[in-house]
Design a protein around this motif. Structure first.
Motif, PDB file in Angstrom:
ATOM      1  N   UNK A  20     -11.651  -4.398   1.811  1.00 24.67           N
ATOM      2  CA  UNK A  20     -11.420  -4.919   3.156  1.00 24.67           C
ATOM      3  C   UNK A  20      -9.927  -4.865   3.500  1.00 24.67           C
ATOM      4  N   UNK A  21      -9.072  -5.185   2.514  1.00 22.68           N
ATOM      5  CA  UNK A  21      -7.633  -5.135   2.754  1.00 22.68           C
ATOM      6  C   UNK A  21      -7.194  -3.704   3.096  1.00 22.68           C
ATOM      7  N   UNK A  22      -7.791  -2.713   2.421  1.00 17.95           N
ATOM      8  CA  UNK A  22      -7.464  -1.326   2.723  1.00 17.95           C
ATOM      9  C   UNK A  22      -7.837  -0.963   4.152  1.00 17.95           C
ATOM     10  N   UNK A  23      -9.017  -1.407   4.569  1.00 19.78           N
ATOM     11  CA  UNK A  23      -9.479  -1.113   5.924  1.00 19.78           C
ATOM     12  C   UNK A  23      -8.557  -1.762   6.951  1.00 19.78           C
ATOM     13  N   UNK A  24      -8.168  -3.023   6.687  1.00 16.79           N
ATOM     14  CA  UNK A  24      -7.325  -3.757   7.631  1.00 16.79           C
ATOM     15  C   UNK A  24      -5.902  -3.180   7.698  1.00 16.79           C
ATOM     16  N   UNK A  25      -5.482  -2.501   6.651  1.00 16.24           N
ATOM     17  CA  UNK A  25      -4.104  -1.980   6.604  1.00 16.24           C
ATOM     18  C   UNK A  25      -4.100  -0.473   6.369  1.00 16.24           C
ATOM     19  N   UNK A  26      -5.084   0.186   6.900  1.00 17.24           N
ATOM     20  CA  UNK A  26      -5.241   1.617   6.651  1.00 17.24           C
ATOM     21  C   UNK A  26      -4.021   2.413   7.089  1.00 17.24           C
ATOM     22  N   UNK A  27      -3.443   2.074   8.211  1.00 14.95           N
ATOM     23  CA  UNK A  27      -2.284   2.818   8.704  1.00 14.95           C
ATOM     24  C   UNK A  27      -1.069   2.652   7.800  1.00 14.95           C
ATOM     25  N   UNK A  28      -0.834   1.414   7.359  1.00 15.93           N
ATOM     26  CA  UNK A  28       0.317   1.145   6.505  1.00 15.93           C
ATOM     27  C   UNK A  28       0.176   1.792   5.124  1.00 15.93           C
ATOM     28  N   UNK A  29      -1.054   1.911   4.661  1.00 23.71           N
ATOM     29  CA  UNK A  29      -1.293   2.406   3.304  1.00 23.71           C
ATOM     30  C   UNK A  29      -1.773   3.844   3.282  1.00 23.71           C
ATOM     31  N   UNK A  30      -1.610   4.532   4.411  1.00 22.44           N
ATOM     32  CA  UNK A  30      -2.159   5.885   4.526  1.00 22.44           C
ATOM     33  C   UNK A  30      -1.599   6.826   3.455  1.00 22.44           C
ATOM     34  N   UNK A  31      -0.305   6.750   3.211  1.00 24.07           N
ATOM     35  CA  UNK A  31       0.303   7.636   2.212  1.00 24.07           C
ATOM     36  C   UNK A  31      -0.253   7.378   0.821  1.00 24.07           C
ATOM     37  N   UNK A  32      -0.393   6.113   0.495  1.00 24.86           N
ATOM     38  CA  UNK A  32      -0.946   5.775  -0.821  1.00 24.86           C
ATOM     39  C   UNK A  32      -2.389   6.242  -0.941  1.00 24.86           C
ATOM     40  N   UNK A  33      -3.149   6.040   0.104  1.00 26.78           N
ATOM     41  CA  UNK A  33      -4.557   6.441   0.075  1.00 26.78           C
ATOM     42  C   UNK A  33      -4.688   7.940  -0.102  1.00 26.78           C
ATOM     43  N   UNK A  34      -3.800   8.676   0.534  1.00 26.13           N
ATOM     44  CA  UNK A  34      -3.906  10.127   0.512  1.00 26.13           C
ATOM     45  C   UNK A  34      -3.344  10.759  -0.756  1.00 26.13           C
ATOM     46  N   UNK A  35      -2.282  10.177  -1.304  1.00 20.77           N
ATOM     47  CA  UNK A  35      -1.548  10.885  -2.348  1.00 20.77           C
ATOM     48  C   UNK A  35      -1.601  10.250  -3.742  1.00 20.77           C
ATOM     49  N   UNK A  36      -1.889   8.977  -3.827  1.00 20.83           N
ATOM     50  CA  UNK A  36      -1.912   8.353  -5.153  1.00 20.83           C
ATOM     51  C   UNK A  36      -3.124   8.810  -5.959  1.00 20.83           C
ATOM     52  N   UNK A  37      -2.918   9.001  -7.256  1.00 19.16           N
ATOM     53  CA  UNK A  37      -4.025   9.392  -8.126  1.00 19.16           C
ATOM     54  C   UNK A  37      -5.016   8.242  -8.268  1.00 19.16           C
ATOM     55  N   UNK A  38      -6.277   8.565  -8.195  1.00 20.02           N
ATOM     56  CA  UNK A  38      -7.298   7.538  -8.377  1.00 20.02           C
ATOM     57  C   UNK A  38      -7.461   7.192  -9.854  1.00 20.02           C
ATOM     58  N   UNK A  39      -7.247   8.218 -10.705  1.00 23.56           N
ATOM     59  CA  UNK A  39      -7.355   8.000 -12.147  1.00 23.56           C
ATOM     60  C   UNK A  39      -6.052   8.429 -12.817  1.00 23.56           C
ATOM     61  N   UNK A  40      -5.577   7.580 -13.724  1.00 21.53           N
ATOM     62  CA  UNK A  40      -4.360   7.889 -14.471  1.00 21.53           C
ATOM     63  C   UNK A  40      -4.749   8.439 -15.835  1.00 21.53           C
ATOM     64  N   UNK A  41      -3.981   9.439 -16.294  1.00 18.01           N
ATOM     65  CA  UNK A  41      -4.272  10.023 -17.610  1.00 18.01           C
ATOM     66  C   UNK A  41      -4.029   9.007 -18.721  1.00 18.01           C
ATOM     67  N   UNK A  42      -2.929   8.283 -18.594  1.00 17.53           N
ATOM     68  CA  UNK A  42      -2.581   7.305 -19.632  1.00 17.53           C
ATOM     69  C   UNK A  42      -2.921   5.916 -19.105  1.00 17.53           C
ATOM     70  N   UNK A  43      -4.129   5.464 -19.416  1.00 11.74           N
ATOM     71  CA  UNK A  43      -4.618   4.180 -18.884  1.00 11.74           C
ATOM     72  C   UNK A  43      -5.370   3.468 -20.000  1.00 11.74           C
ATOM     73  N   UNK A  44      -5.345   2.136 -20.012  1.00 10.46           N
ATOM     74  CA  UNK A  44      -6.048   1.400 -21.075  1.00 10.46           C
ATOM     75  C   UNK A  44      -7.500   1.847 -21.213  1.00 10.46           C
ATOM     76  N   UNK A  45      -7.935   2.190 -22.401  1.00 11.77           N
ATOM     77  CA  UNK A  45      -9.315   2.653 -22.592  1.00 11.77           C
ATOM     78  C   UNK A  45     -10.317   1.528 -22.349  1.00 11.77           C
ATOM     79  N   UNK A  46     -11.509   1.930 -21.968  1.00 10.91           N
ATOM     80  CA  UNK A  46     -12.620   0.991 -21.733  1.00 10.91           C
ATOM     81  C   UNK A  46     -12.268  -0.065 -20.686  1.00 10.91           C
ATOM     82  N   UNK A  47     -11.386   0.288 -19.776  1.00 11.88           N
ATOM     83  CA  UNK A  47     -10.971  -0.633 -18.714  1.00 11.88           C
ATOM     84  C   UNK A  47     -11.064   0.089 -17.376  1.00 11.88           C
TER      85      UNK A  47
END
Length: 818
Positions: A284-311
């Protein structure tokens, strides 16, 4: 028409009976009114209008049963009749009087019925509620804190309905209800606590949002509640606020910690529900602030290669919410890690762990202020706290590069010398990427190998120090080859200073892991790095005391380095000679001598690669052990002499003692043969025996040697220790066995021999039968030098031991016959 008149007459009659002095008759009248209104095909509205004032008047009846029944009847009727403004206008003053008046309602059951009646009014008379808001508020302020739990629960439910029914008016007085509702949160019955939480949720949501500040603390305490349903109620309320509270953006910094704490719920089903609710908040926060977070939504990786396992990684909205509010609530979280209540520390540690997971790389800017709290909390006696803090530190390692956290942590390693710092360092290293750790390896290992860091005797600290080294082995593997020397220093320091067997075992395992990283054996590891470490510990060796860490490290090398000891024996002898000063503390000297004894007694390991063992033993005896054989007064000095002469015995057993070693040792050993400590006498006697055997082997025994040794040894035949006496007999046998030294004249030494024979013959009657046999054999051994003289000294009548005496005579006659 006649029927209606008849009904009216009956109702009038029943209403009159409500004024009777007989409470049973009043109760019956109420029952008849109920039947007349509800069970007959009459005009309910008209009938109710005629008698409702009479029924309401019964709210103040002196009989509890009558009052209760009157309220129950009113509830039933109100559920049936259409809404009429006059009803609430008549009922509210009566209810208010009963619940808030000077007299008040004494019966719990009646109070519960009155609150139930209020619930009906709230449900049915929504349009009229604003006019009676003051009365409702004043009533609920009192009933919420009513002693009767059911009244509390029903009151909370009514408050919720009231808030939802007239939010535009309710918000003006909602703050009045907050203090009594907060009181319900600590009530002993969990159902009351749940009702209180839910009611607070509605009051804040539909009332004045400023109350969030007042209730967040009490609600946070309910996250420690023993009952899972209470904790879950808090999570649902906070989640609803995050989704629907009008001014929620102003209170995110207060609400988000509560929500994140709920994510650590122990029950899997509840934890899943909270996760879904939190995920919904983030989306809901993303929807309410879609314009402000547009760059993050478009360019940030959804999955990180180095991330805690099983999390599972939280959605972008959740992460952004935490990252925006982090600076506002993180100081409070770190502060609560030092709270005196264990449960608060545990929840704070769990919250910190979840926070780092959401903050990801944004935690970097807060790391400098957060790390000191982590150091302290890692030493918490409650493992629930320390384990969660370690997990939080491990999370930091996934998101903060080593070059950043090393600049912050490494200075603290030296300054604080705390187990908590080392535990945090090990945790962040454990989750770091090998290629990123490699450039920092030198700085990390150099810091660990500092004397101020690795020279500690605290078991917990040592364990964490080894933990860091072990973690480096797991992460860096072959990269450690270049820094092995420093890691070797760290590990051997812990091994030497360890006071617990578990730490010793762990250090041995770490040493093996270090060898594996280098692709060599543990023995080869010692051989490569012992020399450099000896140079390091030898600095100011003359100043060593009992508590000098370098001394313990040196002793650990002597007892663990195996063949590396022999390879570096020259340096070791220098250190031993410099450290074993006469004025050194006795306990320190004794421990050092024990290490020397280990080297000598395990010579198959320690001196396995040495080509000239005799030279090493010669130097050891003359440079290290000889000064310790000098007699000094005191029990401590006595113990040191015993240890030193024990080392001499072990050393002499490794070689044929040359004349160059006999001359400095023999006078000291002969003096110790007469020492007051039986162990010293025993060891000294054995040492003298070994010297005599060596001289015999080398054909270097002289008449002077015999004349020097035998008088001292002969006196030991009277020793109170049997082992000393037996060794004395063996020594005399070695001294006077054939061939005698060329410069030894039997005739010139006739007087000496007579004394020797007489003394030994005297012991042929020794009280100990076994020693009689030893003496007999000794006499046989030395008889060859002058059997006739020995036979002439035997006075058979003087012996109690006729058998041994006869055996000796027979042996001597055989010698003479030959």
């Amino acid at each position: 028409m006649a029927q209606n008149n008849s009904d009216e007459i009956l109702l009038y009659k029943y209403c009159n009976e409500l004024g009777s002095d007989n409470k049973k008759q009043r109760k019956t009248a109420l029952d008849n009114i109920r039947k007349e209104i509800l069970n007959k095909n009459t005009d309910i509205i008209s009938s109710f209008e005629k008698c409702k004032k009479h029924v309401i008047r019964c709210f103040n009846d002196s009989s509890e049963n009558v009052r209760e029944y009157a309220v129950v009847i009113m509830i039933e009727i109100l559920r049936t009749v259409p809404v009429e403004d006059s009803n609430i206008s008549l009922l509210m003053p009566a209810i208010h009087e009963r619940l808030c008046g000077e007299v008040g309602e004494s019966s719990e059951e009646v109070r519960l019925c009155l609150v139930n009646l209020l619930s009906i009014l709230i449900e049915c008379y929504k349009n009229q509620l604003p006019g009676y808001l003051n009365e409702f508020i004043s009533i609920f302020v009192k009933t919420i804190v009513d002693p009767y739990p059911k009244v509390k629960i029903e009151s909370c439910s009514c408050v919720t309905k009231l808030a939802m029914s007239i939010p535009q008016h309710f918000h003006m007085q909602s703050e009045t209800l907050i203090p009594p509702l907060i009181q319900t949160l600590t009530y002993q019955q969990y159902r009351v606590r749940i009702a209180g939480v839910n009611s607070i949720g509605a009051v804040v949501r539909y009332g004045n949002n400023k109350s969030v500040s007042d209730v967040c603390g009490p609600l946070a305490e309910r996250l420690f509640d023993q009952h899972h349903a209470v904790r879950m109620a808090v999570a649902r309320v906070v989640g609803l606020w995050l989704l629907e509270l009008h001014d929620r953006y102003s209170y995110f910094h207060k609400l988000i910690p509560l929500m994140l704490t709920s994510l650590t719920e122990e029950i899997p089903e509840h934890r899943k529900e909270v996760e879904e609710l939190w995920d919904k908040v983030g989306k809901q926060f993303l929807i309410e602030n879609e314009n402000d977070l547009k760059d993050k939504i478009d360019y940030l990786q959804e999955k990180l290669e180095h991330y805690p396992p099983n999390t599972e990684r939280p959605n972008l909205g959740c992460r952004t919410l935490v990252q925006r509010e982090l600076s506002k609530y993180l100081p409070a979280v770190t502060l609560e890690l030092d709270d005196w209540k264990a449960d608060i520390r545990v929840k704070s540690a769990q919250l910190l762990c979840v926070t780092v997971q959401h903050a990801e790389s944004c935690i970097t800017q807060h790391l400098e202020k957060t790390l000191p709290a982590l150091y302290r909390a890692c030493g918490d006696p409650d493992t629930r706290v320390s384990d969660n803090i370690e997990l939080a530190a491990q999370m930091v390692g996934y998101f903060v590069p080593p070059d950043v956290y090393c600049r912050l942590i490494l200075p603290s390693v030296e300054e604080m010398t705390s187990a908590g710092v080392l535990r945090v360092l090990a945790a962040v290293l454990r989750s770091s990427v090998r290629c990123q750790v490699q450039p920092e390896l030198s700085a990390i290992v150099e810091k660990l190998s500092l004397d101020a860091v690795c020279h500690s005797r605290q078991a917990g600290y040592q364990q964490q120090l080894l933990n860091v080294v072990s973690t480096l082995q797991q992460v860096s593997q072959e990269d450690l080859i270049s820094v092995t020397q420093n890691l070797f220093v760290v590990t051997i320091s812990v091994l030497g200073l360890a006071t617990e067997a578990s730490i010793t075992g762990q250090a041995q395992e770490v040493m093996k892991g270090l060898a594996d990283c280098n692709g060599i054996t543990v023995q080869e590891l010692y051989e490569r790095h012992t020399s450099a470490l000896l140079e390091q510990v030898a600095v100011r060796v003359q100043d060593w005391t009992l508590h000098s860490p370098q001394r313990y490290v040196f002793e650990a090398l002597l007892t663990n380095a195996g063949a590396a000891v022999g390879q570096n024996m020259d340096r070791i002898l220098d250190i031993l000679e410099g450290s074993l000063q006469p004025d050194l503390e006795p306990e320190a000297t004794l421990q050092m001598l024990m290490a020397v004894s280990y080297v000598v007694t395990h010579s198959a390991e320690t001196l396995s690669g040495v080509t000239d063992v005799s030279q090493i033993i010669h130097s050891l005896c003359t440079r290290v052990l000889q000064p310790q054989l000098v007699w000094r007064a005191g029990r401590a000095a006595e113990a040191l002499r015993t240890a030193a002469v024990g080392c001499v015995v072990a050393a002499l057993a490794l070689l044929t003692c040359p004349r160059s070693l006999v001359e400095p040792l023999l006078p000291l050993l002969l003096a110790l043969v007469e020492d007051s400590a039986y162990k010293t006498r025993q060891f000294a006697s054995v040492a003298v025996l070994n010297i005599v055997k060596s001289l015999r082997t080398l054909e270097a025994l002289t008449a002077q040697d015999i004349d020097t040794i035998y008088p001292v040894i002969m006196k030991r035949l009277d020793d109170n220790n049997d082992a000393v006496r037996e060794t004395a007999v063996q020594t005399l046998s070695q001294l006077f066995s054939t061939p005698l030294p060329p410069d030894y004249s039997v005739e010139c030494h006739r007087a000496s021999l007579e004394v020797l024979f007489d003394t030994m013959l005297l012991h042929l009657d020794d009280p100990v039968p076994s020693f009689q046999d030893i003496i007999l054999n000794g006499l046989r051994d030395i008889s060859c030098i002058h059997p006739q003289l020995l036979k002439s000294r035997i006075q058979k009548d003087n012996f109690r031991n006729k058998c041994s005496c006869q055996q000796l005579i027979g042996f001597l006659e055989g010698q003479l016959h030959i």
